[in-house]
Design an enzyme around this catalytic site. Structure first.
Site, PDB file in Angstrom:
ATOM      1  N   THR A 158      14.993 -33.785  -9.845  1.00  0.00           N
ATOM      2  CA  THR A 158      14.498 -33.658  -8.465  1.00  0.00           C
ATOM      3  C   THR A 158      13.191 -34.426  -8.366  1.00  0.00           C
ATOM      4  O   THR A 158      12.486 -34.608  -9.359  1.00  0.00           O
ATOM      5  CB  THR A 158      14.224 -32.192  -8.093  1.00  0.00           C
ATOM      6  OG1 THR A 158      13.347 -31.615  -9.058  1.00  0.00           O
ATOM      7  CG2 THR A 158      15.490 -31.367  -8.014  1.00  0.00           C
ATOM      8  N   ASN A 204      12.679 -33.868 -16.351  1.00  0.00           N
ATOM      9  CA  ASN A 204      11.503 -33.301 -15.683  1.00  0.00           C
ATOM     10  C   ASN A 204      10.225 -33.837 -16.336  1.00  0.00           C
ATOM     11  O   ASN A 204      10.274 -34.484 -17.388  1.00  0.00           O
ATOM     12  CB  ASN A 204      11.561 -31.772 -15.783  1.00  0.00           C
ATOM     13  CG  ASN A 204      10.796 -31.096 -14.663  1.00  0.00           C
ATOM     14  OD1 ASN A 204      10.019 -31.716 -13.939  1.00  0.00           O
ATOM     15  ND2 ASN A 204      11.014 -29.797 -14.522  1.00  0.00           N
ATOM     16  N   PHE A 205       9.096 -33.532 -15.725  1.00  0.00           N
ATOM     17  CA  PHE A 205       7.755 -33.800 -16.264  1.00  0.00           C
ATOM     18  C   PHE A 205       7.518 -35.286 -16.569  1.00  0.00           C
ATOM     19  O   PHE A 205       6.822 -35.620 -17.526  1.00  0.00           O
ATOM     20  CB  PHE A 205       7.483 -32.937 -17.512  1.00  0.00           C
ATOM     21  CG  PHE A 205       7.608 -31.460 -17.215  1.00  0.00           C
ATOM     22  CD1 PHE A 205       6.750 -30.847 -16.325  1.00  0.00           C
ATOM     23  CD2 PHE A 205       8.617 -30.693 -17.814  1.00  0.00           C
ATOM     24  CE1 PHE A 205       6.874 -29.493 -16.027  1.00  0.00           C
ATOM     25  CE2 PHE A 205       8.749 -29.341 -17.520  1.00  0.00           C
ATOM     26  CZ  PHE A 205       7.875 -28.735 -16.623  1.00  0.00           C
ATOM     27  N   LEU A 206       8.117 -36.160 -15.749  1.00  0.00           N
ATOM     28  CA  LEU A 206       7.784 -37.582 -15.866  1.00  0.00           C
ATOM     29  C   LEU A 206       6.325 -37.746 -15.421  1.00  0.00           C
ATOM     30  O   LEU A 206       5.974 -37.373 -14.301  1.00  0.00           O
ATOM     31  CB  LEU A 206       8.710 -38.399 -14.952  1.00  0.00           C
ATOM     32  CG  LEU A 206       8.313 -39.856 -14.709  1.00  0.00           C
ATOM     33  CD1 LEU A 206       8.310 -40.653 -16.002  1.00  0.00           C
ATOM     34  CD2 LEU A 206       9.253 -40.502 -13.694  1.00  0.00           C
ATOM     35  N   LEU A 247      12.711 -26.622 -12.534  1.00  0.00           N
ATOM     36  CA  LEU A 247      11.326 -26.136 -12.618  1.00  0.00           C
ATOM     37  C   LEU A 247      10.313 -27.229 -12.271  1.00  0.00           C
ATOM     38  O   LEU A 247      10.592 -28.386 -12.440  1.00  0.00           O
ATOM     39  CB  LEU A 247      11.079 -25.619 -14.037  1.00  0.00           C
ATOM     40  CG  LEU A 247      12.026 -24.482 -14.430  1.00  0.00           C
ATOM     41  CD1 LEU A 247      11.945 -24.200 -15.920  1.00  0.00           C
ATOM     42  CD2 LEU A 247      11.711 -23.226 -13.628  1.00  0.00           C
TER      43      LEU A 247
END
Ligand code: MYA
Length: 477
Positions: free
Chosen positions: A263, A227-229, A477
């Site tokens: 995602t 996440n948070f790329l 998230l």
């Protein structure tokens, strides 16, 4: 993404205009013009600084990134502009210089089996980090350090996911980031930063992984949730993202973990599921004022407010906030419920406690207890505001995102009405939900409108048949 969650923050189609069309078009145009100007300035600046990451690092990807000739690219954008090719379809036609080198299925591959794409051992994994251009260095981000959390917060709040019209940008809070990135078993070296060496020593890139046991159909594996790329707007389109992805892959692989789930709003090779976001207005006047939704031509504001009005108090007997004492029962309730779906996280008691015990403005959860003290149902949502870009009156859109809900006794519509009531009590403007699990059964009756936001689910180094949105039992998230 999340979350990327609604990877973009959409204008709800179920509702209609009051910000006049011209006002909205003007604001979008303004935001787009600003973005263009900034982009031009930044690309000129970075050319001068010679920060072309791809020239310096990505020889292997670089060669392939030229595969799509400019004529093809022009044709694609022309078709897209003329509305002939929907965005997702155009994405599928693109060459993916990086992704076609990775262990993921290609768009035309259909498989029956369920298993890894490639098998390696730890001794085959590079021991040293991938090289970065001389102006940058890798840095493990310590989420226990308030100053480091501030830096991550600042990078994301200015550079993370925006909607296509640049009206909204995710604004994950510091507390949220700490919660999301520090579940049991988290590793600091999976919170990967790219920092400038000279000048202001700014954090320019970020990607994270957290451990989770994921079941895909009948196989359960230790995986990472990525996440948070994020790449700073000044360093966009220089192929830094593939370097971040390869470096986190390396750091995960050295621990003998070989699969990941993630995602994204963009369509890449190849989604295991393609889901949609739905939105339920809680504060319709504000949503219309900020251009998130529109007033239906045959509806007045008063009629709209009435349409979305909710009871003041929850209606389900025995509903109350989740407490620490509930964890063993609630964990069993959730894990049992998730056996119905094909892509799920299997929660341990420690994980459940970390993830679901309520934290103000981060995550909220309630359970329903019957007369025999048995927990029969559960609802939860997480709190992800978005900045409203360039609006004179409002800065923040307060959004609640449906998380994990279980109904074994209370009917879905009633249970989720209570979730909406709690969100309204907590002053949220909108309640968002994906069409995962059994959510379809309450979305329409509870007046959710479909959004523009698509959310693709992906697995790294795993092949399996695609699944329908409602077979997904996982919310990232
Ligand atoms: S999703 C959230 C993504 N973040 C944002 O949308 C924030 C705003 N945007 C940005 O910061 C940048 O635009 C990003 C791309 C960083 C997204 N997932 O460096 P580039 C591919 C995967 O020139 P930039 C989330 O956090 C693109 O197709 N790949 O581009 C989950 C192209 O490759 P190819 C993406 O715009 C992340 C290449 O990057 C994404 O400057 C899961 C271009 O690179 C995307 N969202 O930067 C990551 N967007 O030529 C994968 C673009 O092949 C994890 N690209 O098409 C994989 C598992 C790893 C662990 C494995 C362990 C076993």
């Amino acid at each position: 993404m999340s979350s990327e969650q609604p990877a973009d923050v959409p204008v709800s189609e179920a509702e209609t205009k009051t910000l006049t069309e011209e006002e909205k078009a003007l604001r979008r145009q303004k935001n787009k013009d600003k973005k263009k100007k900034k982009k031009a300035a930044s690309s000129a600046a970075s050319e001068a600084e010679d920060l072309t990451v791809e020239n310096l690092v990505l020889s292997e990807d670089d060669v392939k990134s030229r595969v799509l000739s400019s004529a093809q690219a022009d044709l694609l954008s022309l078709l897209q502009a003329g509305g002939k090719l929907p965005k997702g379809v155009a994405d599928m036609k693109k060459e993916h210089a990086f992704w076609q080198t990775q262990p993921v299925l290609s768009f035309d591959q259909k498989v029956e089996e369920n298993g890894p794409i490639e098998t390696k051992t730890v001794d085959q994994v590079m021991k040293e980090p991938y090289p970065l251009p001389s102006a940058f260095q890798w840095e493990d981000i310590d989420m226990n350090e308030p100053a480091a959390v501030d830096e991550v917060y600042n990078l994301l709040s200015l550079n993370y996911v925006e909607d296509d019209e640049c009206m909204f940008r995710f604004d994950y809070s510091r507390e949220f980031l700490r919660w999301a990135l520090m579940p049991p078993g988290y590793r600091k070296e999976w919170h990967v930063g790219v920092r400038e060496i000279g000048g202001k020593r700014r954090l320019m890139g970020f990607i994270t992984g957290v451990p989770a046991h994921i079941r895909v159909y009948d196989a359960t594996k230790p995986m990472v949730e990525i996440n948070f790329l994020c790449v700073h707007k000044k360093l966009r389109s220089k192929r830094l993202a593939p370097v971040l992805i390869k470096e986190i892959t390396r750091r995960v692989n050295v621990t003998d973990v070989w699969q990941a789930v993630y995602t994204a709003g963009v369509v890449l090779p190849k989604p295991v599921a393609q889901n949609r976001y739905y939105h339920r207005s809680l504060n319709p006047k504000k949503l219309i004022d900020i251009g998130f939704s529109r007033l239906h031509p045959r509806m007045t504001m008063t009629m709209t407010i009435k349409l979305y009005a909710l009871p003041k108090q929850p209606v389900t007997k025995g509903i109350r906030e989740l407490t620490k004492a509930d964890i063993p029962q609630a964990l069993t309730l959730l894990n049992n419920y998730l056996t119905k779906f094909n892509l799920v996280q299997q929660f341990s008691a420690e994980e459940f406690e970390h993830i679901f015990l309520p934290r103000k403005d981060v995550v909220h959860a309630w359970v329903v207890e019957d007369n025999n003290k048995k927990l029969t149902d559960m609802i939860s949502f997480y709190c992800l505001p978005s900045s409203i870009i360039g609006h004179e009156k409002y800065n923040t859109l307060k959004a609640a995102y449906s998380y994990y809900n279980v109904s074994t006794k209370t009917p879905w519509e009633q249970l989720m009405t209570d979730a909406l009531i709690y969100a309204k009590q907590l002053d949220y403007d909108v309640f968002n939900a994906l069409n995962v699990m059994e959510n379809d059964s309450f979305l329409k009756p509870l007046k959710f409108g479909i959004g523009d936001g698509h959310l693709q689910y992906y697995l790294y180094n795993w092949k399996c048949p695609e699944m329908s949105p409602s077979n997904v039992g996982l919310v990232l998230l």
